[in-house]
Scaffold this active site. Structure first.
Site, short mmCIF file in Angstrom:
data_model
loop_
_atom_site.label_atom_id
_atom_site.label_comp_id
_atom_site.label_asym_id
_atom_site.label_seq_id
_atom_site.Cartn_x
_atom_site.Cartn_y
_atom_site.Cartn_z
CG ASP A 12 -1.75 -1.26 1.34
OD1 ASP A 12 -2.36 -1.66 0.33
OD2 ASP A 12 -1.74 -1.87 2.42
CG HIS A 40 -1.46 -1.40 -7.68
ND1 HIS A 40 -0.72 -2.06 -8.65
CD2 HIS A 40 -0.89 -1.72 -6.51
CE1 HIS A 40 0.25 -2.75 -8.08
NE2 HIS A 40 0.16 -2.55 -6.78
CE LYS A 140 4.52 -21.64 -8.67
NZ LYS A 140 4.76 -20.19 -8.85
#
Length: 427
Positions: A12, A40, A140
């Protein structure tokens, strides 16, 4: 040549604004890691755009955008976000976005599991966004995940997703509120729509570099949330630092122009985890209110406190910044006194540490050593050059630059695109 923009704190910091400023000269804007947990905000031509999964280079009508191989890819969010950008007037977005066929697929199954894992942790919960990022990276690493190219092999795709769902069902039983057949049915609709966006990103990036394209790489999250270098376990599940850029995009380390660390003029953090300079009193509340510190992706209020230069120096040691972008300097405009952390001290021995320890137990027991600065108590938003800033604000910036040993290239003094002081020709 590539310019890399990275968050230097806990996220941020305002990376999207610098991306937007540098993007007009870029031919490719790429994301390397993370997922739709990123957030964003960009204000351009009076319109506010929110980016999560997509690279914010889509604001530039002449820029191609790539979601790199290290990203966990949530297909519904991809199409939803494109539709929202199109509705706000961005043109040709569908023809300016590509997705690596090596990305891991982030399923709604992962989000369902994310919430259950947080419940299991109880008081030790991480404070995730609940969007399935951690479980996606877990599958993953466990080699049971589904990659984007496998979406197009219907038999393999359905078998692997059912296996994943069955495994989680064994673990959580009836607590898991998820219908695997419903998700499979939705992918029957996504499959034909998604094909035109998918690309071999290794070949794509090699071709771009061979042609000497100007590439802008947009980091997600920040170094202190890195799975290896952040405040583990209160981190995200990917490499958010410089290393993740190379693994996520397969770019050449020989073709880097600048590595830019974006640093907020104070510090914020979302979710659980240690935060040594957090201020739970008047100053923290004031920073939160003036800085409008709540998340783009989640709406959660951010924890606020003073700038921690121990964190920033550590972040620099890992990410090797060549330039800094200090953001939101204007939020400090009304503070009579501004504090900055310059070291940690062992209260038992009085010894000062100028580094950031890995052991959170050790870190918890350390005291913060602050340096105080006189506030400038004047608005900085109208400043167009460094010497337009009050002398106290200049002293603050110069101290940061000297302490960290990295030149400051940009200073943000407000939310608008034009509220930026340029100290470098790197743009």
């Amino acid at each position: 040549m590539a310019t890399i923009i990275l968050g230097s704190q806990w996220g941020d910091e305002g990376k999207g604004k610098l991306t937007d400023i540098l993007c007009p000269k870029a031919q490719v804007c790429a994301r390397a890691a993370g997922g739709h947990n990123a957030g964003h905000s960009i204000v351009a031509n009076g319109v506010s755009y929110s980016f999560h999964l997509l690279p914010s280079g889509l604001v530039n009508p002449n820029c191609m955008n790539l979601i790199g191989s290290g990203v966990v890819f949530h297909v519904p969010s991809f199409f939803k976000e494109l539709a929202e950008l199109e509705a706000k007037g961005l043109t040709d977005v569908h023809n300016r976005i590509l997705v690596s066929d090596r990305c891991q697929v982030n399923f709604d199954l992962h989000a369902a599991v994310d919430g259950l894992e947080e419940v299991e942790l109880g008081e030790r919960k991480i404070g995730t966004t609940g969007r399935g990022i951690g479980p996606s990276y877990s599958t993953k690493a466990g080699r049971s995940g589904v990659r984007v190219h496998e979406i197009f092999d219907e038999e393999v795709f359905e078998r692997k997703l059912r296996q994943l769902a069955a495994g989680y069902k064994k673990r959580f039983g009836d607590l898991l509120k998820y219908d695997v057949e419903e998700e499979i049915a939705r992918f029957k609709e996504y499959r034909p729509k998604l094909a035109s966006y998918c690309v071999d990103a290794v070949k794509y990036m090699k071709d771009a570099q061979d042609r000497n394209y100007k590439i802008l790489i947009e980091g997600a999250n920040a170094l202190m949330l890195d799975i290896d270098y952040g405040t583990y376990p209160y981190v995200t599940s990917s490499n958010t630092g410089l290393g993740g850029i190379f693994t996520g995009l397969a770019i050449s380390p020989k073709k880097i122009d600048n590595i830019i660390g974006v640093v907020k003029a104070y510090t914020t953090r979302v979710g659980g985890g240690i935060f040594k300079t957090e201020d739970l009193g008047e100053a923290g509340t004031k920073l939160q209110e003036i800085g409008r510190e709540w998340g783009v992706s989640t709406g959660r209020k951010r924890r606020c406190g003073w700038l921690d230069l121990v964190v920033l120096k550590y972040s620099t040691a890992v990410n090797h910044y060549t330039l800094l972008n200090i953001t939101k300097l204007d939020v400090l405009d009304t503070f009579p006194v501004i504090k900055v952390a310059v070291a940690y001290k062992d209260p038992a021995t009085g010894e000062e540490l100028d580094y950031f320890p890995a052991d959170l137990g050790v870190l918890t027991n350390l005291e913060v050593v602050y340096k105080e600065f006189e506030g400038w108590q004047k608005p900085t938003t109208a400043a167009k050059s460094f010497y337009d800033l009050p002398k106290q604000a200049r002293a603050y910036v110069e101290f940061i630059q000297e302490f960290v040993g990295v030149p400051v290239g940009w200073i943000g003094t407000g939310p608008a695109r034009d509220d930026m002081i340029y100290l470098t020709k790197a743009e």
